[in-house]
Write a protein that holds these residues in place. Structure first.
Motif, PDB file in Angstrom:
ATOM      1  N   GLY A  31      15.446 -19.177  11.457  1.00 36.38           N
ATOM      2  CA  GLY A  31      14.299 -18.347  11.195  1.00 36.38           C
ATOM      3  C   GLY A  31      13.910 -18.164   9.882  1.00 36.38           C
ATOM      4  N   LYS A  32      14.987 -18.140   8.822  1.00 37.35           N
ATOM      5  CA  LYS A  32      14.391 -18.070   7.516  1.00 37.35           C
ATOM      6  C   LYS A  32      13.842 -19.676   7.186  1.00 37.35           C
ATOM      7  CE  LYS A  32      17.710 -14.800   6.020  1.00 37.35           C
ATOM      8  NZ  LYS A  32      18.942 -14.701   5.209  1.00 37.35           N
ATOM      9  N   ILE A  33      14.525 -20.795   7.636  1.00 39.28           N
ATOM     10  CA  ILE A  33      13.834 -21.824   7.269  1.00 39.28           C
ATOM     11  C   ILE A  33      12.407 -22.185   7.823  1.00 39.28           C
ATOM     12  CG2 ILE A  33      14.278 -24.472   7.681  1.00 39.28           C
ATOM     13  CD1 ILE A  33      17.151 -23.732   7.650  1.00 39.28           C
ATOM     14  N   GLN A  34      12.267 -21.449   9.058  1.00 37.52           N
ATOM     15  CA  GLN A  34      10.908 -21.670   9.521  1.00 37.52           C
ATOM     16  C   GLN A  34       9.848 -20.707   8.787  1.00 37.52           C
ATOM     17  OE1 GLN A  34      11.303 -20.534  13.570  1.00 37.52           O
ATOM     18  NE2 GLN A  34      12.504 -22.449  14.478  1.00 37.52           N
ATOM     19  N   ASP A  35      10.477 -19.738   8.494  1.00 39.71           N
ATOM     20  CA  ASP A  35       9.497 -18.920   7.409  1.00 39.71           C
ATOM     21  C   ASP A  35       9.263 -19.478   6.218  1.00 39.71           C
ATOM     22  OD1 ASP A  35       9.626 -16.679   9.207  1.00 39.71           O
ATOM     23  OD2 ASP A  35      11.105 -15.860   8.235  1.00 39.71           O
ATOM     24  N   ILE A  36      10.136 -20.220   5.469  1.00 39.51           N
ATOM     25  CA  ILE A  36       9.700 -21.031   4.376  1.00 39.51           C
ATOM     26  C   ILE A  36       8.790 -22.147   4.673  1.00 39.51           C
ATOM     27  CG2 ILE A  36      10.687 -22.673   2.796  1.00 39.51           C
ATOM     28  CD1 ILE A  36      13.246 -21.028   2.963  1.00 39.51           C
ATOM     29  N   GLU A  37       8.877 -22.556   5.743  1.00 35.35           N
ATOM     30  CA  GLU A  37       7.905 -23.939   6.013  1.00 35.35           C
ATOM     31  C   GLU A  37       6.454 -23.215   6.378  1.00 35.35           C
ATOM     32  OE1 GLU A  37       8.165 -26.973   6.333  1.00 35.35           O
ATOM     33  OE2 GLU A  37      10.253 -27.033   5.902  1.00 35.35           O
ATOM     34  N   ARG A  38       6.739 -22.102   6.958  1.00 33.29           N
ATOM     35  CA  ARG A  38       5.143 -21.167   7.331  1.00 33.29           C
ATOM     36  C   ARG A  38       4.599 -20.825   5.912  1.00 33.29           C
ATOM     37  NH1 ARG A  38       6.827 -17.205   9.744  1.00 33.29           N
ATOM     38  NH2 ARG A  38       6.087 -15.529   8.682  1.00 33.29           N
ATOM     39  N   TYR A  39       5.295 -20.361   4.921  1.00 37.42           N
ATOM     40  CA  TYR A  39       4.803 -20.001   3.680  1.00 37.42           C
ATOM     41  C   TYR A  39       4.285 -21.301   3.038  1.00 37.42           C
ATOM     42  CZ  TYR A  39       7.244 -15.854   4.354  1.00 37.42           C
ATOM     43  OH  TYR A  39       7.841 -14.800   4.808  1.00 37.42           O
ATOM     44  N   TRP A  40       4.848 -22.353   2.881  1.00 36.61           N
ATOM     45  CA  TRP A  40       4.358 -23.731   2.169  1.00 36.61           C
ATOM     46  C   TRP A  40       2.711 -24.364   2.763  1.00 36.61           C
ATOM     47  CZ3 TRP A  40       5.049 -24.782  -2.523  1.00 36.61           C
ATOM     48  CH2 TRP A  40       6.454 -24.322  -3.177  1.00 36.61           C
ATOM     49  N   ASN A  41       3.147 -23.907   4.367  1.00 39.41           N
ATOM     50  CA  ASN A  41       1.759 -24.360   5.028  1.00 39.41           C
ATOM     51  C   ASN A  41       0.561 -23.561   4.666  1.00 39.41           C
ATOM     52  OD1 ASN A  41       2.928 -26.583   6.252  1.00 39.41           O
ATOM     53  ND2 ASN A  41       3.623 -25.225   8.136  1.00 39.41           N
ATOM     54  N   ALA A  42       0.742 -22.222   4.476  1.00 38.29           N
ATOM     55  CA  ALA A  42      -0.154 -21.454   3.879  1.00 38.29           C
ATOM     56  C   ALA A  42      -0.623 -21.825   2.510  1.00 38.29           C
ATOM     57  CB  ALA A  42       0.355 -19.813   4.017  1.00 38.29           C
ATOM     58  N   TYR A  43       0.437 -22.019   1.664  1.00 40.15           N
ATOM     59  CA  TYR A  43      -0.085 -22.344   0.250  1.00 40.15           C
ATOM     60  C   TYR A  43      -0.705 -23.791   0.227  1.00 40.15           C
ATOM     61  CZ  TYR A  43       0.588 -24.017  -4.549  1.00 40.15           C
ATOM     62  OH  TYR A  43       0.331 -24.396  -6.010  1.00 40.15           O
ATOM     63  N   LYS A  44      -0.335 -24.634   1.133  1.00 44.64           N
ATOM     64  CA  LYS A  44      -1.214 -25.920   1.166  1.00 44.64           C
ATOM     65  C   LYS A  44      -2.459 -25.875   2.100  1.00 44.64           C
ATOM     66  CE  LYS A  44       3.211 -28.537   1.284  1.00 44.64           C
ATOM     67  NZ  LYS A  44       4.051 -29.285   2.443  1.00 44.64           N
ATOM     68  N   GLY A  45      -2.887 -24.698   2.482  1.00 44.18           N
ATOM     69  CA  GLY A  45      -4.069 -24.541   3.362  1.00 44.18           C
ATOM     70  C   GLY A  45      -4.003 -25.193   4.898  1.00 44.18           C
ATOM     71  N   LYS A  46      -2.838 -25.210   5.240  1.00 45.39           N
ATOM     72  CA  LYS A  46      -2.740 -25.509   6.677  1.00 45.39           C
ATOM     73  C   LYS A  46      -2.817 -24.268   7.669  1.00 45.39           C
ATOM     74  CE  LYS A  46      -0.175 -29.617   5.649  1.00 45.39           C
ATOM     75  NZ  LYS A  46       1.280 -30.546   6.104  1.00 45.39           N
ATOM     76  N   ARG A  47      -3.866 -23.847   8.004  1.00 44.51           N
ATOM     77  CA  ARG A  47      -3.918 -22.599   8.874  1.00 44.51           C
ATOM     78  C   ARG A  47      -3.439 -22.865  10.366  1.00 44.51           C
ATOM     79  NH1 ARG A  47      -9.896 -20.400   7.973  1.00 44.51           N
ATOM     80  NH2 ARG A  47     -10.353 -22.555   8.528  1.00 44.51           N
ATOM     81  N   PRO A  48      -2.748 -21.768  10.703  1.00 39.59           N
ATOM     82  CA  PRO A  48      -2.384 -22.027  12.048  1.00 39.59           C
ATOM     83  C   PRO A  48      -3.555 -22.163  13.010  1.00 39.59           C
ATOM     84  CG  PRO A  48      -2.067 -19.678  11.363  1.00 39.59           C
ATOM     85  CD  PRO A  48      -2.457 -20.599   9.984  1.00 39.59           C
ATOM     86  N   ARG A  49      -3.245 -22.604  14.293  1.00 40.51           N
ATOM     87  CA  ARG A  49      -4.501 -22.777  15.344  1.00 40.51           C
ATOM     88  C   ARG A  49      -4.742 -21.313  15.719  1.00 40.51           C
ATOM     89  NH1 ARG A  49      -2.023 -27.367  19.341  1.00 40.51           N
ATOM     90  NH2 ARG A  49      -2.125 -29.186  17.710  1.00 40.51           N
ATOM     91  N   PRO A  50      -6.238 -21.112  16.199  1.00 44.97           N
ATOM     92  CA  PRO A  50      -6.588 -19.661  16.519  1.00 44.97           C
ATOM     93  C   PRO A  50      -5.928 -19.258  17.657  1.00 44.97           C
ATOM     94  CG  PRO A  50      -8.423 -21.447  16.021  1.00 44.97           C
ATOM     95  CD  PRO A  50      -7.020 -22.215  16.139  1.00 44.97           C
ATOM     96  N   ARG A  51      -5.358 -18.129  17.466  1.00 44.92           N
ATOM     97  CA  ARG A  51      -4.505 -17.459  18.674  1.00 44.92           C
ATOM     98  C   ARG A  51      -5.367 -16.102  18.959  1.00 44.92           C
ATOM     99  NH1 ARG A  51       1.138 -18.337  15.694  1.00 44.92           N
ATOM    100  NH2 ARG A  51       1.225 -20.319  16.181  1.00 44.92           N
ATOM    101  N   PRO A  52      -4.964 -15.728  20.121  1.00 46.62           N
ATOM    102  CA  PRO A  52      -5.554 -14.242  20.583  1.00 46.62           C
ATOM    103  C   PRO A  52      -4.906 -13.230  19.601  1.00 46.62           C
ATOM    104  CG  PRO A  52      -4.552 -15.392  22.485  1.00 46.62           C
ATOM    105  CD  PRO A  52      -4.356 -16.034  21.227  1.00 46.62           C
ATOM    106  N   TYR A  53      -5.676 -12.258  19.162  1.00 50.54           N
ATOM    107  CA  TYR A  53      -5.602 -11.425  18.078  1.00 50.54           C
ATOM    108  C   TYR A  53      -4.005 -10.695  18.061  1.00 50.54           C
ATOM    109  CZ  TYR A  53      -6.197  -7.526  14.791  1.00 50.54           C
ATOM    110  OH  TYR A  53      -5.972  -6.840  13.712  1.00 50.54           O
ATOM    111  N   PHE A  54      -3.591 -10.070  19.250  1.00 54.16           N
ATOM    112  CA  PHE A  54      -2.381  -9.419  19.495  1.00 54.16           C
ATOM    113  C   PHE A  54      -1.264 -10.424  19.804  1.00 54.16           C
ATOM    114  CE2 PHE A  54      -5.799  -6.354  20.120  1.00 54.16           C
ATOM    115  CZ  PHE A  54      -5.220  -5.377  18.878  1.00 54.16           C
ATOM    116  N   ASP A  55      -1.579 -11.799  19.848  1.00 49.98           N
ATOM    117  CA  ASP A  55      -0.524 -12.622  20.648  1.00 49.98           C
ATOM    118  C   ASP A  55       0.784 -12.833  19.402  1.00 49.98           C
ATOM    119  OD1 ASP A  55       0.760 -14.601  22.013  1.00 49.98           O
ATOM    120  OD2 ASP A  55      -0.501 -16.135  21.062  1.00 49.98           O
ATOM    121  N   VAL A  56       0.449 -12.947  18.079  1.00 49.95           N
ATOM    122  CA  VAL A  56       1.521 -13.110  16.961  1.00 49.95           C
ATOM    123  C   VAL A  56       1.124 -12.235  15.987  1.00 49.95           C
ATOM    124  CG1 VAL A  56       2.120 -15.433  17.892  1.00 49.95           C
ATOM    125  CG2 VAL A  56       0.262 -14.908  16.061  1.00 49.95           C
TER     126      VAL A  56
END
Length: 260
Positions: A31-56
């Motif tokens: 879980g922590k490793i995935q969080d780190i990858e998500r933070y770096w993707n946010a820093y690089k500008g790789k936004r997640p795909r559009p999802r329903p507002y209450f999905d995640v």
């Protein structure tokens, strides 16, 4: 020539133990490793795909039109960097007893300044501060480096300052901090040329056992790679996995070999 058999060690047992410890760390801290990858993707500008507002859960400021994550992290890291390196040189060499001549102190200061340039200290410091401000933690390796690295009398030597991605660092999963861990290590992606270079730089085999490197080079396709290694390579931007190897540097006891 060094041989693991001389010390009563089995290469197969060593590889098996280190591999199992890396897998145990990744499984427990996935879980922590995935969080780190998500933070770096946010820093690089790789936004997640559009999802329903209450999905995640909401991904913070990474979904905005302007990448505020990148701007805020760079602002903090640059401010820290400028404060730490405002003076040039940003350190003073002093004599605690006052019996060292000023010209000797100047020579020592000039040597330290020259060494910091060779190891690219400022560049690596900036990268470290970026990691620190983005994910709240940073790992730095301080190896003894020299150039050239395969001669007895190198042109220069220094203590390195190398930031390591937290996704390529592992330690005993039951430890709260790396300092209290029974073992720790790093993971690197290397090519066949790098392995050949390491083998040629150590003809006495005091560090690198040639047969082990040759065995790794014979495994040419990626079917020998674990899924975790493939995922790390793909996250790092590698598309052609053939010829790339994962090099694990392990520091700690070898319990299965009864070596402490």
């Amino acid at each position: 020539m060094s041989d693991t058999a001389e010390f009563g060690l089995s290469p197969e047992k060593i590889v098996s133990e280190v591999t199992s410890k890396i897998k145990a760390y990744e499984d427990q801290h996935s879980g922590k490793i995935q969080d780190i990858e998500r933070y770096w993707n946010a820093y690089k500008g790789k936004r997640p795909r559009p999802r329903p507002y209450f999905d995640v859960p909401y991904e913070g400021v990474s979904n905005s039109f302007v990448y505020e994550t990148t701007r805020s992290v760079d602002t903090l890291a640059t401010t820290r960097y400028r404060i730490m390196t405002a003076h040039d040189p940003f350190f003073n060499v002093l004599s605690q007893r006052g019996d060292i001549p000023e010209e000797v102190l100047y020579t020592i200061s000039a040597l330290h300044h020259w060494q910091l340039e060779k190891i690219q200290y400022k560049r690596n410091l900036r990268k470290t501060l970026t990691s620190l401000d983005l994910i709240g933690v940073a790992a730095v390796e301080n190896p003894w480096v020299q150039w050239p690295d395969n001669v007895t009398e190198p042109h220069w030597e220094a203590t390195g300052f190398i930031p390591r991605p937290m996704s390529q660092v592992f330690f005993s999963p039951n430890a709260i901090t790396i300092d209290s861990a029974d073992f720790h290590g790093t993971l690197d992606v290397v090519t066949k040329y790098v392995l050949h270079k390491k083998m040629q730089s150590n003809p006495s085999q005091s560090v690198w056992i040639h047969q082990g490197i040759l065995d790794a080079l014979e495994k040419k396709n990626d079917s020998y790679m674990s899924e975790a290694v493939k995922l790390r390579l793909m996250n790092a931007g590698y598309k052609d996995l053939e010829g790339n190897k994962e090099l694990a540097m392990y520091y700690g006891p070898l319990e299965e070999s009864d070596s402490y």
